[in-house]
Write a protein that holds these residues in place. Structure first.
Motif, PDB file in Angstrom:
ATOM      1  N   ARG A   1      12.877 -27.923   8.691  1.00 35.19           N
ATOM      2  CA  ARG A   1      12.579 -29.041   9.600  1.00 35.19           C
ATOM      3  C   ARG A   1      11.122 -29.037  10.074  1.00 35.19           C
ATOM      4  NH1 ARG A   1      17.210 -27.592   9.156  1.00 35.19           N
ATOM      5  NH2 ARG A   1      18.983 -29.013   9.198  1.00 35.19           N
ATOM      6  N   ASP A   2      10.378 -28.066   9.600  1.00 31.58           N
ATOM      7  CA  ASP A   2       8.969 -27.944  10.016  1.00 31.58           C
ATOM      8  C   ASP A   2       8.894 -27.838  11.547  1.00 31.58           C
ATOM      9  OD1 ASP A   2       6.272 -27.748   9.598  1.00 31.58           O
ATOM     10  OD2 ASP A   2       5.921 -29.895   9.373  1.00 31.58           O
ATOM     11  N   TRP A   3       9.789 -27.059  12.102  1.00 34.27           N
ATOM     12  CA  TRP A   3       9.865 -26.945  13.559  1.00 34.27           C
ATOM     13  C   TRP A   3       9.103 -25.742  14.124  1.00 34.27           C
ATOM     14  CZ3 TRP A   3      15.696 -28.146  15.175  1.00 34.27           C
ATOM     15  CH2 TRP A   3      15.884 -29.539  15.111  1.00 34.27           C
TER      16      TRP A   3
ATOM     17  N   GLN B   1       6.116 -25.287  14.360  1.00 36.35           N
ATOM     18  CA  GLN B   1       4.977 -25.747  15.149  1.00 36.35           C
ATOM     19  C   GLN B   1       5.307 -25.893  16.647  1.00 36.35           C
ATOM     20  OE1 GLN B   1       4.084 -30.044  14.446  1.00 36.35           O
ATOM     21  NE2 GLN B   1       5.941 -30.037  13.176  1.00 36.35           N
TER      22      GLN B   1
ATOM     23  N   TRP C   1      14.797 -35.084  10.535  1.00 37.05           N
ATOM     24  CA  TRP C   1      14.189 -34.436  11.702  1.00 37.05           C
ATOM     25  C   TRP C   1      12.928 -33.660  11.384  1.00 37.05           C
ATOM     26  CZ3 TRP C   1      15.408 -34.853  16.832  1.00 37.05           C
ATOM     27  CH2 TRP C   1      16.530 -35.654  17.107  1.00 37.05           C
ATOM     28  N   ARG C   2      12.469 -33.740  10.127  1.00 36.64           N
ATOM     29  CA  ARG C   2      11.268 -32.953   9.764  1.00 36.64           C
ATOM     30  C   ARG C   2      10.099 -33.311  10.673  1.00 36.64           C
ATOM     31  NH1 ARG C   2      11.563 -33.187   4.351  1.00 36.64           N
ATOM     32  NH2 ARG C   2      12.981 -31.426   4.502  1.00 36.64           N
ATOM     33  N   GLY C   3       9.605 -32.285  11.388  1.00 33.81           N
ATOM     34  CA  GLY C   3       8.407 -32.487  12.216  1.00 33.81           C
ATOM     35  C   GLY C   3       8.654 -33.157  13.557  1.00 33.81           C
ATOM     36  N   ARG C   4       9.949 -33.475  13.858  1.00 33.19           N
ATOM     37  CA  ARG C   4      10.252 -34.123  15.145  1.00 33.19           C
ATOM     38  C   ARG C   4      10.925 -33.127  16.078  1.00 33.19           C
ATOM     39  NH1 ARG C   4      14.138 -38.782  13.872  1.00 33.19           N
ATOM     40  NH2 ARG C   4      14.287 -38.688  16.146  1.00 33.19           N
TER      41      ARG C   4
END
Lengths: 114, 114, 114, 114
Positions: C21-23, C25, D110-113
């Motif tokens: 999810r690239d979470w 960050q 949800w990627r990046g959110r």
């Protein structure tokens, strides 16, 4: 209303609400402290995963601000429930704390330092 | 002092303390909410691993009561810091919350129920 | 599963979930710590206004137990997120803490004392 | 150590520590939940009034990092105490939670959110 509402006024109002429900029996210091911590966590949740800028922006939204204010009210409510349960003067407690902090953190020395 | 101290009085006193130290810059809603939660946890800690009876007994000890009151003052202090940062009326917020709770928890229906 | 699941297994699974999810960050130590505190408060909420006996009784109810376990899992999840973010070995941290506690609280001296 | 330490190993070690002190009697779900929340607040305190950049910088300091890891270990310790008290499998709980979250938060959506 803050201009003409005393701490005693608010405490009285909180006491009447609880007396009408016979809820004082549940208000042990242990449980009320936990309730304060729970409401504080709900307050924090509004700012989670948000930068300070995003938090500030969210508070421009009236609906979101209302929710934050609502959680803040809950923290205050339970703090007054605790004051009633312990029968302590909260104004005196806050003033005494500020005086101790004046000594611990002299203004000239601590200006601008977190 | 609660009888003649208004919420505006306390807020003003808190605001002056912080202005003298130029600390308003640190008072983002996110950090102040975390500070409230941290103080609430310190309050809770006084009752940890204690039964309600043991907690009550501890509060008979003046020194222990003073420490509890001190943590309670910290919770209240940071709640007023947040009210100042958000520029919201806390009396109005508490009264509004109690009114909503009057509707959610009708006294006859909720008497004696947690 | 606890018998054959290593801490590294769980951490890996959590890391994959977040990477997909690239979470990562969002996972600053500050925010993840707040997330842990928020989940811990939700866990506490299940026991609020309940005596220890009432809490125990509630946990006999499978549905209520499942909710408590769910909050416990959230606390653990975010703790592993923090371990991943800080790149620290949690088993070593827990073992080291227990060793320090062995010294601080010698068993003979502290037996039965909170 | 995370590579070869199972959750059962850690839980066993925690159980032995507490059994040697006869401390299980204090480990009601209510008190252990409060203990987790208190340790989580102590963890948060390391990042209070700090920007994310300042927090990151502080964690470069070995001594400060060690303190943060120590609080993280405390959160984990009490979570394992709770798992022992409730006799639930934490690996299964975490895996089940991640599976539910996979459905609630589909990766593509949800990627990046946050």
């Amino acid at each position: 209303m803050d201009d003409h509402t005393t701490l005693a006024d608010l405490r009285q109002r909180v006491a009447e609400f609880n007396a009408a429900r016979d809820w004082e029996q549940f208000h042990t210091p242990k449980d009320v402290s936990a309730a304060i911590a729970i409401e504080a966590a709900e307050l924090m949740e509004h700012f989670l995963w948000r930068t300070d800028e995003q938090a500030r922006a969210a508070l421009q939204d009236e609906e979101k601000l209302a929710k934050v204010v609502d959680e803040m009210a809950d923290v205050l409510l339970y703090t007054l429930v605790l004051a009633n349960a312990l029968d302590v003067d909260v104004s005196a407690a806050v003033m005494a704390k500020l005086e101790r902090n004046e000594e611990r953190f002299p203004a000239e020395e601590w200006r601008g330092r977190a």
